[in-house]
Design a protein around this motif. Structure first.
Motif: not given
Length: 367
Positions: A4-6, A24-32, A143-156
């Motif tokens: 990934a880029d980051v 929005e600008h690069m490929s992203v991978l999040l590790l949890e 809850d809505r904030m976290l799920s919203g950012y997570q959905r945005l990450l997936s959409t991008r």
């Protein structure tokens, strides 16, 4: 090897929101490390936005986050905030602390003990030497904030891998190689949003030895005091953080406002600490504490100067700190996520240069 880029390490609100902005600008991978995002501090937050909370740097981040929380375009279809208010109380030995807090604050009104009791009828007026309220403090729908950012990450196009604790970080040929959950990942840039584990991740990377200290904070749910409608009550508590309370789904959440240094772990409350805090609360109100319905604890992680870190490490190339948010992580996430994207991508930051300087991890490079 997945590339990934980051790579963002940490799936709390800080990591998920930063990943969404970067995607929005690069490929992203999040590790949890945990089976799901938001497992630790984010999922155990008091969930309130207080504009005057924290030092000058944090208040600047609060101000920058407010428009996003009010109009979370792309994250949610309506405001993430709802009215609450924050009532700060002082006994005789706390008056100077309250006066100093109000002097540095905006949008706060002083109240008489009688006015404070009108807002929260269970308070003992004889225990109130002074009081002040921030009317504009608001609940955050975490809850809505976290799920919203997570959905945005997936959409991008971003990807989240759960159950992936990081076990090794190695920089080779300008690329970070990350071992996590039995798999290998690679990216030129790593964002350390690991919360209570951020210091350990920094150590793995050979970054500055910044001591990120997790502090335990406990809370309990009590039955609603009989005969009272809590829906319009503000959050209320001691200005020196001896205790605080907040209406929560028709009941009352009470915290001893403890801040005990601990090692990073899946936190649980200390029974003695919780009992002492509930006793302090009980002395300030007319309701007896007869039953605890549920209790829990979370970790609030601080840098040595209690100001968050947001910036590239000066000695570990491509290693970006996004850590030390303390008890301010949810309400500062919109501002810090945008700043993280700006600094990594090379965009114009939305916060002032002096704020960026105070967040820079390079401040710990000498001494």
């Amino acid at each position: 090897m997945t590339h990934a880029d980051v790579i963002v390490i940490g799936g709390g609100i800080a990591g998920v929101s930063a990943a969404a902005m970067l995607a929005e600008h690069m490929s992203v991978l999040l590790l949890e490390a945990e089976p799901r995002t938001g497992y630790h501090s984010t999922g155990r937050s008091a969930a309130i936005f207080i504009r005057n909370y924290g030092n000058a740097t944090l208040r600047a981040l609060n101000a920058a986050s407010a428009p996003v929380l009010e109009n979370p375009d792309g994250v949610a279809d309506s405001s993430l905030l709802s009215p609450r208010g924050e009532l700060m109380l002082a006994e005789e030995d706390e008056v100077d602390t309250l006066d100093a807090y109000v002097a540095d604050a905006v949008g706060m009104d002083m109240l008489t003990p009688e006015q404070a009791v009108e807002l929260v009828p269970i308070l003992r007026p004889e225990r109130i030497a002074s009081a002040a309220i921030e009317w504009d403090a608001q609940d955050i729908d975490v809850d809505r904030m976290l799920s919203g950012y997570q959905r945005l990450l997936s959409t991008r196009g971003g990807r989240i891998v759960t159950g992936a604790p990081v076990t090794a970080l190695l920089r080779l040929g300008g690329v970070w190689q990350v071992s996590a959950g039995g798999a290998e990942y690679a990216a030129p840039i790593v964002v350390n949003a690991a919360g209570a584990w951020a210091g350990q991740i920094g150590q793995m990377a050979g970054a500055l030895p910044i001591a990120i200290q997790p502090m335990r904070r406990s809370a309990a749910i009590l039955p609603a005091p009989g005969g009272h409608d809590l829906r319009r009550w503000p959050l209320f508590g001691s200005i020196t953080e001896r205790w605080y309370a907040k209406p929560e789904a028709g009941k009352l959440m009470v915290s001893p406002a403890d801040e005990d240094p601990v090692e990073p772990h899946d936190a649980w409350p200390d029974d003695m600490v919780l009992a002492e805090g509930l006793h302090r609360f009980e002395q300030a109100v007319t309701m007896p504490v007869t039953r605890v319905e549920h209790s829990w604890a979370g970790l609030r992680s601080f840098a040595p100067d209690r100001t968050p870190l947001a910036g590239f490490d000066p000695q570990a190339e491509g290693f970006f700190w996004l850590a030390g948010q303390g008890g301010y992580g949810v309400q500062t996430a919109p501002a810090l996520s945008r700043l993280t994207a700006a600094l990594i991508v090379g965009l114009s930051p939305e916060v002032a240069p002096e704020v960026i300087a105070m967040l820079d991890p390079a401040r710990f490079a000498t001494g």
